[in-house]
Design a protein around this motif. Sequence first.
Motif, mmCIF file in Angstrom:
data_model
loop_
_atom_site.group_PDB
_atom_site.id
_atom_site.type_symbol
_atom_site.label_atom_id
_atom_site.label_comp_id
_atom_site.label_asym_id
_atom_site.label_seq_id
_atom_site.Cartn_x
_atom_site.Cartn_y
_atom_site.Cartn_z
ATOM 1 N N SER A 1 0.853 -1.194 0.000
ATOM 2 C CA SER A 1 0.000 0.000 0.000
ATOM 3 C C SER A 1 0.888 1.243 0.000
ATOM 4 O O SER A 1 2.091 1.160 0.281
ATOM 5 C CB SER A 1 -0.892 0.017 1.240
ATOM 6 O OG SER A 1 -0.126 0.449 2.349
ATOM 7 N N LEU A 2 0.274 2.392 -0.298
ATOM 8 C CA LEU A 2 1.029 3.652 -0.344
ATOM 9 C C LEU A 2 1.653 3.974 1.017
ATOM 10 O O LEU A 2 2.718 4.591 1.094
ATOM 11 C CB LEU A 2 0.106 4.803 -0.772
ATOM 12 C CG LEU A 2 -0.380 4.812 -2.220
ATOM 13 C CD1 LEU A 2 -1.255 6.040 -2.474
ATOM 14 C CD2 LEU A 2 0.783 4.803 -3.202
ATOM 15 N N LEU B 1 1.579 11.174 -1.048
ATOM 16 C CA LEU B 1 2.798 10.708 -0.357
ATOM 17 C C LEU B 1 3.545 11.926 0.211
ATOM 18 O O LEU B 1 4.723 12.150 -0.113
ATOM 19 C CB LEU B 1 3.705 9.935 -1.339
ATOM 20 C CG LEU B 1 3.161 8.612 -1.890
ATOM 21 C CD1 LEU B 1 4.049 8.096 -3.029
ATOM 22 C CD2 LEU B 1 3.071 7.557 -0.788
ATOM 23 N N LEU C 1 1.424 0.426 -8.630
ATOM 24 C CA LEU C 1 0.584 0.772 -7.470
ATOM 25 C C LEU C 1 -0.447 1.843 -7.816
ATOM 26 O O LEU C 1 -1.527 1.891 -7.240
ATOM 27 C CB LEU C 1 1.457 1.295 -6.332
ATOM 28 C CG LEU C 1 1.798 0.340 -5.201
ATOM 29 C CD1 LEU C 1 2.346 1.101 -4.017
ATOM 30 C CD2 LEU C 1 0.593 -0.493 -4.759
#
Lengths: 292, 292
Positions: B102-103, B127, B168
């Motif tokens: 996951s991020l 992010l 992703l």
Amino acid sequence: MTISIAHLGPPGTYTEQAAVFYVNWLAKNMGIEAILCPYPSIAQSLQAVAVGDTQLAVVPVENSLEGSVTMTMDTLWQLDELQIQFALVMPIVHTLISCATSLDSIKTVYSHPQALAQCQGWLQQFLPNVQVIPNNSTTEALQKLEQDWTIAAIASTRAAQLYNLPILASGINDYPENCTRFWVVSQPKTKAVEDISSTGASHTSLAFSVPANVPGALLKPLQVFAQLGINLSRIESRPTKRSLGEYLFFIDVESNATSAEMLSALADLKKYIEVLKIFGSYNILPITALEL
Amino acid sequence: MTISIAHLGPPGTYTEQAAVFYVNWLAKNMGIEAILCPYPSIAQSLQAVAVGDTQLAVVPVENSLEGSVTMTMDTLWQLDELQIQFALVMPIVHTLISCATSLDSIKTVYSHPQALAQCQGWLQQFLPNVQVIPNNSTTEALQKLEQDWTIAAIASTRAAQLYNLPILASGINDYPENCTRFWVVSQPKTKAVEDISSTGASHTSLAFSVPANVPGALLKPLQVFAQLGINLSRIESRPTKRSLGEYLFFIDVESNATSAEMLSALADLKKYIEVLKIFGSYNILPITALEL
């Protein structure tokens, strides 16, 4: 009164060196005390002024070898309201910093992409087989040098002194006439800034967009300045970010925005352009090598 | 006949993607077979053609968000004799490639500085706390991803497929209209190239230096084109590298260098400039997303 100045950090970058010069200049000429606030990027330095976290920012604008610092131009256009108070022109002398005992043992060279580009001829001649790795600033790699004697960094003499590291080679830039121009910017109406901003400012910077796909779209704005005898010292295009082939133009003119000819030029200019942003009028403070 | 094409490598860069498109185009439209030769930098790709190691090079010129690829312009001016055969315009869709599940677990993002700049809004939103590290190409960090699940790279979908790595997030560029223009260049008189170069070329690229510190120095060359009804699709300044404030101008015009109006313009132009370099006339091949 103490004012705060944002700049690209950490300490030892060329931008910090220009900011230190400006702090000394303020103390000597204005009796103003200033503190430095390092930020991880140019955009964040400018945003710090825009949101009022600092009163000033010192940002690089243009290098004589590598050209415009596009991040500065794009962020100024985006933030809209910042004003230039001064330009600083600083000579850039790059040094190779390393704990290696000779050039032969160096395997990797780190620095900011602009510094690497400014020394590419020297690197090809003296370190043709090393790996060259770009960093976010000239000082980012300095803390690794003591652990690893096979790496080197390109940064300023001041950086070597600040980090207490040995200089292996000095003046390694490909062209000796290497200068960077910086701008000192503030919000439009900061009291501290009004006191120190220059009178009889010699230069004005502005940017504009032109209607898309009109032949001669740039010619008409340039004619406005030429017909009034106003010299342009720089013109730079940047993409509008809307679609390929649409540009903004950044122009520096050798005139004060409040002069009669500039007032006339700005009135004329509005006929031919879409959006006009005036980043202010300012004087240029040249920095000599002796002052660094 | 097999021809060789230099490009910024390793495989998986956007430049390689444009070069692969061109290889397919040559096979389909000209029955010409071509092989790709990756080089570690844009400058080295162009030098490969100049010294005859390859017959063609594909190099990036300009992105719709980040503007000019200055390395391409500076090297073309320096090498002097290379000629543009084609322009390719390719849509750029960035993906986030990582073995992270996951991020949240990503701590570092690597990519080429232009790709990082084109995704800076997305990175800030999704992010905000990662460390962003510039690389020499979009693909340089891909080999590290399997060993370290906390890192991610921004590159193309093709790169993820080539290296067999998971995507992703897709389409993470801040503006959907993200395009890069490439040039296909050769030596002036390569037989293979004469066969494939475009007839009735629509665009011409050239660059010139102007006498230093003359007011209106750029205005006169621009007037030459405007008076003959020739539209400029791009103008870009680059430092001469002699001293701060001296520039070269790179111009793309919507006309063939052998047309009557261009012959007249080029003759006129010589009155106002110092050095003129004509990089050739060419057509534009647009690449659609479906062809990638």
